[in-house]
Write a protein that holds these residues in place. Structure first.
Motif, short mmCIF file in Angstrom:
data_model
loop_
_atom_site.label_atom_id
_atom_site.label_comp_id
_atom_site.label_asym_id
_atom_site.label_seq_id
_atom_site.Cartn_x
_atom_site.Cartn_y
_atom_site.Cartn_z
N SER A 99 -1.28 -7.83 35.15
CA SER A 99 -2.57 -7.22 34.90
C SER A 99 -2.82 -7.19 33.40
O SER A 99 -1.91 -7.42 32.61
CB SER A 99 -2.64 -5.81 35.49
N GLY A 100 -4.05 -6.90 33.02
CA GLY A 100 -4.38 -6.71 31.62
C GLY A 100 -5.15 -7.83 30.96
O GLY A 100 -5.54 -7.70 29.79
N GLY A 101 -5.38 -8.92 31.66
CA GLY A 101 -6.13 -10.01 31.08
C GLY A 101 -7.59 -9.66 30.89
O GLY A 101 -8.08 -8.64 31.39
N GLY A 102 -8.29 -10.50 30.17
CA GLY A 102 -9.70 -10.29 29.93
C GLY A 102 -10.22 -11.21 28.86
O GLY A 102 -9.55 -12.17 28.46
N SER A 103 -11.42 -10.93 28.40
CA SER A 103 -12.07 -11.71 27.35
C SER A 103 -12.07 -10.92 26.05
O SER A 103 -12.36 -9.72 26.04
CB SER A 103 -13.50 -12.06 27.75
N VAL A 104 -11.77 -11.59 24.96
CA VAL A 104 -11.70 -10.95 23.66
C VAL A 104 -12.13 -11.93 22.58
O VAL A 104 -12.02 -13.15 22.76
CB VAL A 104 -10.27 -10.43 23.40
N GLN A 105 -12.62 -11.42 21.47
CA GLN A 105 -13.00 -12.26 20.35
C GLN A 105 -11.77 -12.66 19.54
O GLN A 105 -10.75 -11.98 19.56
CB GLN A 105 -13.99 -11.54 19.45
N PRO A 106 -11.85 -13.78 18.81
CA PRO A 106 -10.73 -14.14 17.94
C PRO A 106 -10.36 -13.00 17.01
O PRO A 106 -11.22 -12.32 16.46
CB PRO A 106 -11.28 -15.34 17.16
N GLY A 107 -9.05 -12.79 16.86
CA GLY A 107 -8.55 -11.69 16.07
C GLY A 107 -8.32 -10.42 16.85
O GLY A 107 -7.71 -9.48 16.34
N GLY A 108 -8.79 -10.38 18.09
CA GLY A 108 -8.63 -9.21 18.93
C GLY A 108 -7.26 -9.12 19.56
O GLY A 108 -6.39 -9.96 19.33
N SER A 109 -7.08 -8.09 20.39
CA SER A 109 -5.80 -7.81 21.02
C SER A 109 -5.95 -7.55 22.50
O SER A 109 -6.99 -7.05 22.96
CB SER A 109 -5.14 -6.59 20.38
N LEU A 110 -4.91 -7.87 23.24
CA LEU A 110 -4.79 -7.52 24.65
C LEU A 110 -3.33 -7.18 24.92
O LEU A 110 -2.43 -7.69 24.25
CB LEU A 110 -5.20 -8.68 25.56
N ARG A 111 -3.11 -6.34 25.92
CA ARG A 111 -1.76 -6.06 26.38
C ARG A 111 -1.66 -6.39 27.85
O ARG A 111 -2.35 -5.80 28.69
CB ARG A 111 -1.36 -4.59 26.16
N LEU A 112 -0.80 -7.34 28.18
CA LEU A 112 -0.56 -7.72 29.55
C LEU A 112 0.62 -6.93 30.10
O LEU A 112 1.56 -6.61 29.38
CB LEU A 112 -0.25 -9.21 29.66
N SER A 113 0.56 -6.63 31.39
CA SER A 113 1.64 -5.92 32.07
C SER A 113 2.13 -6.73 33.24
O SER A 113 1.35 -7.40 33.92
CB SER A 113 1.15 -4.55 32.57
N CYS A 114 3.43 -6.66 33.49
CA CYS A 114 4.05 -7.31 34.64
C CYS A 114 4.88 -6.26 35.35
O CYS A 114 5.88 -5.78 34.80
CB CYS A 114 4.93 -8.47 34.18
N ALA A 115 4.47 -5.90 36.55
CA ALA A 115 5.19 -4.94 37.37
C ALA A 115 6.12 -5.68 38.31
O ALA A 115 5.67 -6.52 39.09
CB ALA A 115 4.22 -4.06 38.14
N ALA A 116 7.40 -5.38 38.24
CA ALA A 116 8.41 -6.08 39.01
C ALA A 116 9.02 -5.17 40.07
O ALA A 116 9.23 -3.98 39.84
CB ALA A 116 9.52 -6.60 38.09
#
Length: 124
Positions: free
Chosen positions: A7-24
């Protein structure tokens, strides 16, 4: 068997940030390895980062200094913090686990279990 959900994907502008999560889930011991991979249209799948239960870390050179992989062992969640995102980071991102936990690497051929993927799009 091991099951993984991103989870955590999305659209962002260059220079931006995202945090992806992986639940196992499905692990039978405290030893583990989780890798993050990405694939853009027309390109080969690429290993991005990986972490094992001893907190050994692997990164592909192109993301060093920008991405950070970490884990919450109690909740069995692995994170990929992505900063200073570039358009070339645009891809479908997967988390994955190998059959043998000690085969932790950026080589997708070592991995057996894969999540569904989460899309990351970096554009102006």
């Amino acid at each position: 068997q091991v099951q993984l959900v991103e989870s955590g994907g999305g659209s962002v502008q260059p220079g931006g940030s995202l945090r992806l999560s992986c639940a196992a889930s499905g692990y039978t011991s405290s030893r583990s390895c989780i890798g993050w991979f990405r694939q853009a249209p027309g390109k080969e799948r690429e290993g991005v980062a990986a972490i094992d239960s001893n907190s050994n870390l692997w990164y592909v050179h192109s993301v060093k200094g920008r991405f950070t992989i970490s884990q919450d062992n109690a909740r069995k969640i692995v994170y990929l913090q992505m900063n200073s995102l570039k358009p070339e980071d645009t891809a479908l991102y997967y988390c994955a686990a190998p059959v043998d936990w000690w085969r932790c690497s950026l080589n997708g051929g070592d991995y057996r279990y894969w999540g569904q993927g989460t899309q990351v799009t970096v554009s102006s």
